[in-house]
Scaffold this motif. Sequence first.
Motif, PDB file in Angstrom:
ATOM      1  N   TYR A 246       0.832  -1.206   0.000  1.00 49.97           N
ATOM      2  CA  TYR A 246       0.000   0.000   0.000  1.00 49.97           C
ATOM      3  C   TYR A 246       0.865   1.255   0.000  1.00 49.97           C
ATOM      4  O   TYR A 246       0.646   2.180  -0.795  1.00 49.97           O
ATOM      5  N   ARG A 247       1.851   1.282   0.878  1.00 49.85           N
ATOM      6  CA  ARG A 247       2.684   2.484   0.995  1.00 49.85           C
ATOM      7  C   ARG A 247       3.512   2.731  -0.258  1.00 49.85           C
ATOM      8  O   ARG A 247       3.794   3.882  -0.615  1.00 49.85           O
ATOM      9  N   LYS A 251      -0.694   4.442  -1.662  1.00 56.09           N
ATOM     10  CA  LYS A 251      -0.676   5.614  -0.782  1.00 56.09           C
ATOM     11  C   LYS A 251      -0.309   6.895  -1.517  1.00 56.09           C
ATOM     12  O   LYS A 251      -0.973   7.932  -1.320  1.00 56.09           O
ATOM     13  N   HIS A 254      -3.475   8.001  -3.392  1.00 52.16           N
ATOM     14  CA  HIS A 254      -4.469   8.569  -2.483  1.00 52.16           C
ATOM     15  C   HIS A 254      -4.024   9.944  -1.988  1.00 52.16           C
ATOM     16  O   HIS A 254      -4.836  10.872  -1.901  1.00 52.16           O
ATOM     17  N   ALA A 255      -2.739  10.080  -1.671  1.00 50.89           N
ATOM     18  CA  ALA A 255      -2.227  11.360  -1.176  1.00 50.89           C
ATOM     19  C   ALA A 255      -2.383  12.455  -2.228  1.00 50.89           C
ATOM     20  O   ALA A 255      -2.745  13.596  -1.900  1.00 50.89           O
ATOM     21  N   PHE A 280      -3.694   0.672   8.437  1.00 49.90           N
ATOM     22  CA  PHE A 280      -3.481   1.835   7.572  1.00 49.90           C
ATOM     23  C   PHE A 280      -3.819   3.166   8.251  1.00 49.90           C
ATOM     24  O   PHE A 280      -3.717   4.222   7.619  1.00 49.90           O
ATOM     25  N   ASP A 283      -1.272   5.870   8.140  1.00 52.07           N
ATOM     26  CA  ASP A 283      -1.120   6.346   6.771  1.00 52.07           C
ATOM     27  C   ASP A 283      -2.238   7.318   6.410  1.00 52.07           C
ATOM     28  O   ASP A 283      -1.999   8.354   5.777  1.00 52.07           O
ATOM     29  N   PHE A 284      -3.462   6.984   6.779  1.00 50.45           N
ATOM     30  CA  PHE A 284      -4.583   7.868   6.481  1.00 50.45           C
ATOM     31  C   PHE A 284      -4.383   9.238   7.123  1.00 50.45           C
ATOM     32  O   PHE A 284      -4.630  10.277   6.496  1.00 50.45           O
ATOM     33  N   GLU A 286      -1.571  10.614   7.892  1.00 52.29           N
ATOM     34  CA  GLU A 286      -0.437  11.277   7.228  1.00 52.29           C
ATOM     35  C   GLU A 286      -0.840  11.923   5.910  1.00 52.29           C
ATOM     36  O   GLU A 286      -0.342  13.008   5.567  1.00 52.29           O
ATOM     37  N   ILE A 287      -1.720  11.293   5.135  1.00 55.94           N
ATOM     38  CA  ILE A 287      -2.063  11.840   3.821  1.00 55.94           C
ATOM     39  C   ILE A 287      -3.243  12.809   3.864  1.00 55.94           C
ATOM     40  O   ILE A 287      -3.656  13.323   2.825  1.00 55.94           O
TER      41      ILE A 287
END
Length: 385
Positions: A246-247, A251, A254-255, A280, A283-284, A286-287
């Motif tokens: 994902y990263r 990611k 999405h970002a 995640f 991550d969510f 962060e973006i």
Amino acid sequence: MTPRERVLAVLAHERPDRVPIFIGADLTTGILKHAYLNLKAYLGLAPKVERYLYDWPELGAPLIEDVVLEHLHSDVRGVHDRFPAATYHHNRTRPPGTPYWDDWGVGQTEIAPDFYYPSIHPLAQAHTLEEITNYPCWPDMDDPTRYAHIAQQAATLANENRYAIVAAPWLIAPLERACQLQGMETFLVHLIENLDFAQALLEKIKTLCLTHLGYFLKALGDHVDILILGDDLGAQNGPLISPRLYRRILKPIHAEIIAFVKANSPAKILFHSDGDVSAFLDDFVEIGVDILNPIQTSAGQMGNLNEIKRRYGKKLIFCGGIDTQGVLSAGTPEDVRQEVKRVIEILGEDGGYLLAAVHSITNEVPPHNILAMVKAALEYGHYPH
């Protein structure tokens, strides 16, 4: 507070007068057809569907009428795009019982009466970059019929200034689009074995989504409070793909989409992702995700609401959490009442919670359980002053 003031307080991580009720903004917070008809009959209203979300009957999700939303005390109202006029014409004139085709060329087969599923995947055999380039059915995101109504609809809601305005462009979800075009198993294998192809397909989808969002956001202007994006990244007991993959792959996409929205709109981002997405959540944050939906409590670690609230209550707003799979579908009104009370006590502590069912209220949910959820939200959702 007015409904909009109530929602805006939550978006500002402040305590409103009560927990807002988030029903009917889009498919993921809506009510499926047969549950809706049963609810209308239970309320003494004519049991018929006046219109469907996105004017798409095969989706099986009614556009919930204001009279029903008032009964449900919903604090939000949705603004939706449309498909191109040519897509509607094709499907309204097709022979009965034949597949519905969306504007991406994905075919949806009637697998039960009034129930369609994306089961025809036009890029199922594709595996080269040339096949992506040469695919003849990429949607025309410049078609003005998609967006012609949005400015007036959003402005009307803004002038009323009563409900929070939730913009819900249809399926701005690169992974889900790729899985529809190829079939889930095929595309997930490509993510592992044919990464250049998978990345190119996701990038193509992202570019189309950004074009779509450009027109959509321009039509909305400042008349929006929340915008719904998403991608289903969770399975029942863990992530659908590895956090590492994902990263690396999804990611950044999405970002970029979230950054585009925030650069062109005042909207807060609601990110919808079913299943166990606990891996995640950092991550969510962060973006730039502001609101997480649907908090599927029946899926793996998402059921640990105390830990999720402890770790992310200052960083994310939670939307959802009322179990559809078990409690709403199979429980008694008292079961529903106790579950609503439990979830509000955890996720609603000091604010930061929008009450909603986990995804659509399914056809199996009886009307008395829908109303029990709303009644319990009104009973237990008030904050002391």
